[in-house]
Design a protein around this motif. Structure first.
Motif, PDB file in Angstrom:
ATOM      1  N   ASN A 270       0.763  -1.238   0.161  1.00  5.05           N
ATOM      2  CA  ASN A 270       0.078  -0.113  -0.124  1.00  5.05           C
ATOM      3  C   ASN A 270       0.758   1.315   0.162  1.00  5.05           C
ATOM      4  O   ASN A 270       2.065   1.145  -0.088  1.00  5.05           O
ATOM      5  CB  ASN A 270      -0.928   0.127   1.194  1.00  5.05           C
ATOM      6  N   LEU A 271       0.218   2.559  -0.171  1.00  2.00           N
ATOM      7  CA  LEU A 271       0.970   3.595  -0.037  1.00  2.00           C
ATOM      8  C   LEU A 271       1.861   3.719   0.912  1.00  2.00           C
ATOM      9  O   LEU A 271       2.944   4.345   0.936  1.00  2.00           O
ATOM     10  CB  LEU A 271       0.122   4.824  -0.428  1.00  2.00           C
ATOM     11  N   ASP A 272       1.462   3.676   2.307  1.00  2.00           N
ATOM     12  CA  ASP A 272       2.128   3.780   3.423  1.00  2.00           C
ATOM     13  C   ASP A 272       3.567   2.957   3.343  1.00  2.00           C
ATOM     14  O   ASP A 272       4.756   3.341   3.646  1.00  2.00           O
ATOM     15  CB  ASP A 272       1.523   3.196   4.693  1.00  2.00           C
ATOM     16  N   GLY A 273       3.525   1.658   2.941  1.00  3.21           N
ATOM     17  CA  GLY A 273       4.765   0.971   2.939  1.00  3.21           C
ATOM     18  C   GLY A 273       5.580   1.437   1.610  1.00  3.21           C
ATOM     19  O   GLY A 273       6.834   1.326   1.913  1.00  3.21           O
ATOM     20  N   ILE A 274       4.961   1.762   0.423  1.00  3.04           N
ATOM     21  CA  ILE A 274       5.728   2.427  -0.604  1.00  3.04           C
ATOM     22  C   ILE A 274       6.696   3.513  -0.352  1.00  3.04           C
ATOM     23  O   ILE A 274       7.793   3.533  -0.454  1.00  3.04           O
ATOM     24  CB  ILE A 274       5.128   2.578  -1.739  1.00  3.04           C
ATOM     25  N   THR A 275       5.771   4.528   0.608  1.00  3.51           N
ATOM     26  CA  THR A 275       6.483   5.376   0.939  1.00  3.51           C
ATOM     27  C   THR A 275       7.545   5.160   2.077  1.00  3.51           C
ATOM     28  O   THR A 275       8.794   6.028   2.020  1.00  3.51           O
ATOM     29  CB  THR A 275       5.588   6.660   1.763  1.00  3.51           C
ATOM     30  N   ALA A 276       7.447   4.481   2.800  1.00  2.00           N
ATOM     31  CA  ALA A 276       8.461   4.004   3.850  1.00  2.00           C
ATOM     32  C   ALA A 276       9.645   3.432   3.274  1.00  2.00           C
ATOM     33  O   ALA A 276      10.623   3.773   3.638  1.00  2.00           O
ATOM     34  CB  ALA A 276       7.855   3.023   4.731  1.00  2.00           C
ATOM     35  N   GLU A 277       9.457   2.801   2.098  1.00  2.00           N
ATOM     36  CA  GLU A 277      10.619   2.128   1.407  1.00  2.00           C
ATOM     37  C   GLU A 277      11.540   3.215   0.749  1.00  2.00           C
ATOM     38  O   GLU A 277      12.787   3.417   0.819  1.00  2.00           O
ATOM     39  CB  GLU A 277      10.203   0.969   0.465  1.00  2.00           C
ATOM     40  N   LEU A 278      10.688   4.200   0.193  1.00  2.00           N
ATOM     41  CA  LEU A 278      11.456   5.410  -0.515  1.00  2.00           C
ATOM     42  C   LEU A 278      12.348   6.218   0.645  1.00  2.00           C
ATOM     43  O   LEU A 278      13.246   6.831   0.182  1.00  2.00           O
ATOM     44  CB  LEU A 278      10.484   6.209  -1.217  1.00  2.00           C
ATOM     45  N   VAL A 279      11.582   6.556   1.533  1.00  2.00           N
ATOM     46  CA  VAL A 279      12.011   7.295   2.478  1.00  2.00           C
ATOM     47  C   VAL A 279      13.381   6.486   3.379  1.00  2.00           C
ATOM     48  O   VAL A 279      14.433   7.181   3.439  1.00  2.00           O
ATOM     49  CB  VAL A 279      11.079   7.807   3.787  1.00  2.00           C
ATOM     50  N   HIS A 280      13.184   5.478   3.436  1.00  3.73           N
ATOM     51  CA  HIS A 280      14.067   4.832   4.178  1.00  3.73           C
ATOM     52  C   HIS A 280      15.416   4.622   3.339  1.00  3.73           C
ATOM     53  O   HIS A 280      16.641   4.887   3.716  1.00  3.73           O
ATOM     54  CB  HIS A 280      13.878   3.360   4.340  1.00  3.73           C
ATOM     55  N   ALA A 281      15.330   4.452   1.896  1.00  2.00           N
ATOM     56  CA  ALA A 281      16.495   4.607   0.942  1.00  2.00           C
ATOM     57  C   ALA A 281      17.199   5.621   0.986  1.00  2.00           C
ATOM     58  O   ALA A 281      18.187   5.835   0.967  1.00  2.00           O
ATOM     59  CB  ALA A 281      15.821   4.196  -0.256  1.00  2.00           C
ATOM     60  N   HIS A 282      16.350   7.072   0.880  1.00  2.64           N
ATOM     61  CA  HIS A 282      16.975   8.322   0.893  1.00  2.64           C
ATOM     62  C   HIS A 282      17.761   8.412   2.390  1.00  2.64           C
ATOM     63  O   HIS A 282      18.873   8.930   2.101  1.00  2.64           O
ATOM     64  CB  HIS A 282      15.710   9.303   1.166  1.00  2.64           C
ATOM     65  N   GLU A 283      17.192   7.806   3.435  1.00  2.00           N
ATOM     66  CA  GLU A 283      17.965   8.258   4.563  1.00  2.00           C
ATOM     67  C   GLU A 283      19.268   7.259   4.614  1.00  2.00           C
ATOM     68  O   GLU A 283      20.113   7.657   5.297  1.00  2.00           O
ATOM     69  CB  GLU A 283      16.874   7.876   5.696  1.00  2.00           C
ATOM     70  N   GLN A 284      19.169   6.223   3.633  1.00  3.27           N
ATOM     71  CA  GLN A 284      20.445   5.333   3.640  1.00  3.27           C
ATOM     72  C   GLN A 284      21.455   5.951   2.762  1.00  3.27           C
ATOM     73  O   GLN A 284      22.516   5.272   2.537  1.00  3.27           O
ATOM     74  CB  GLN A 284      20.046   3.899   3.522  1.00  3.27           C
ATOM     75  N   GLY A 285      21.129   6.931   2.087  1.00  5.67           N
ATOM     76  CA  GLY A 285      21.896   7.609   1.101  1.00  5.67           C
ATOM     77  C   GLY A 285      21.924   7.114  -0.105  1.00  5.67           C
ATOM     78  O   GLY A 285      22.798   7.137  -1.020  1.00  5.67           O
ATOM     79  N   HIS A 286      20.658   6.307  -0.712  1.00  2.00           N
ATOM     80  CA  HIS A 286      20.484   5.656  -1.825  1.00  2.00           C
ATOM     81  C   HIS A 286      19.748   6.487  -2.822  1.00  2.00           C
ATOM     82  O   HIS A 286      18.606   6.573  -2.558  1.00  2.00           O
ATOM     83  CB  HIS A 286      20.239   4.179  -1.754  1.00  2.00           C
TER      84      HIS A 286
END
Length: 256
Positions: free
Chosen positions: A58-74
């Motif tokens: 769902n949208l929450d899960g997709i957003t969490a993946e995008l934000v997490h990757a950003h926070e990891q510098g990817h």
């Protein structure tokens, strides 16, 4: 880091743009719509890339993946079928990223209607016959159409209509368009455009619904209705006319 919303094209893996393929090759994380995006495209990703199929997310899960990757510098490739500008659900993802302060870019792709027109070997805008194309869908229980965008209203224009997400409701489409276009109006349905299992149905409003039902097509298809689909006798465009002033600074065609 950046999230790249990439249009993967209508189905054939080689219809992604050069820019889209380059972005895929640069991103350490790729989120893709597994039910629609061809698996062959994932070969463009780095060998050690994290691949996430979003088909059941769902949208929450997709957003969490995008934000997490950003926070990891990817950098992240977010692969969508067709082109992100229409019926892609990208707007709500961008809104979430804006709120989270995550930068993103959009890489356009080949839309399904363009691949369908190619399969039909038709230009959708023909001089003196039709110069307007309307991309739309029909109301369903999950997402109603805004006021004034129903088929009865749009049909009054007489423009070529391209309907996404409507093959399952082809009887309803025909019923609502018949009063405006007439039973003899050319109609076509292209399913799985550009893919090996592409299916092209040609007819009129009088028989296209029966063709669709007989074929079993219910999804991944566009319906087209309009006179330009059958236009044969029409005036040549001004663009390449011998009467045109060849000193004009640039050609006006091909901007679509």
């Amino acid at each position: 880091m950046t999230v790249y919303f990439i249009g993967a094209g209508p189905g054939a893996a080689d219809l992604i743009t050069v820019r889209g393929a380059r972005r895929l090759a640069e991103c350490a994380v790729c989120l893709y719509a597994g039910s629609l995006v061809p698996r062959e495209l994932l070969a463009e990703c780095p060998a050690d890339a994290r691949l996430v199929d979003t088909a059941q997310m769902n949208l929450d899960g997709i957003t969490a993946e995008l934000v997490h990757a950003h926070e990891q510098g990817h950098d992240v490739a977010r692969l969508h079928s067709g082109d992100p500008s229409v019926f892609s659900a990208v707007a709500e993802q961008m809104r979430r990223l804006d709120a989270a302060g995550v930068p993103y870019e959009v890489v356009p792709g080949v839309p399904a209607f363009a691949a369908a027109a190619a399969a039909l070997k038709r230009e959708l805008t023909v001089p003196t016959v039709g110069q307007t194309v309307i991309l739309t869908r029909i109301a369903q229980r999950a997402t109603p159409m805004p006021e004034g965008e129903d088929l009865a209203t749009l049909g009054r224009s007489g423009a070529l209509l391209v309907l996404h997400l409507a093959a399952r409701y082809v009887d309803r489409v025909v019923d609502e368009l018949l009063p405006h276009y007439g039973a003899d109006c050319p109609a076509a349905v292209v399913a799985m455009a550009s893919r090996p299992d592409e299916l092209v149905l040609r007819g009129t409003l009088d028989d296209i619904a029966e063709q669709v039902k007989a074929s079993g097509v219910v999804r991944t298809a566009v319906i087209m209705v309009g006179r330009t689909l059958g236009a044969e006798q029409f005036r040549d465009s001004h663009l390449y006319s011998a009467e045109r002033d060849r000193d004009e600074s640039h050609e006006c065609g091909g901007v679509g």
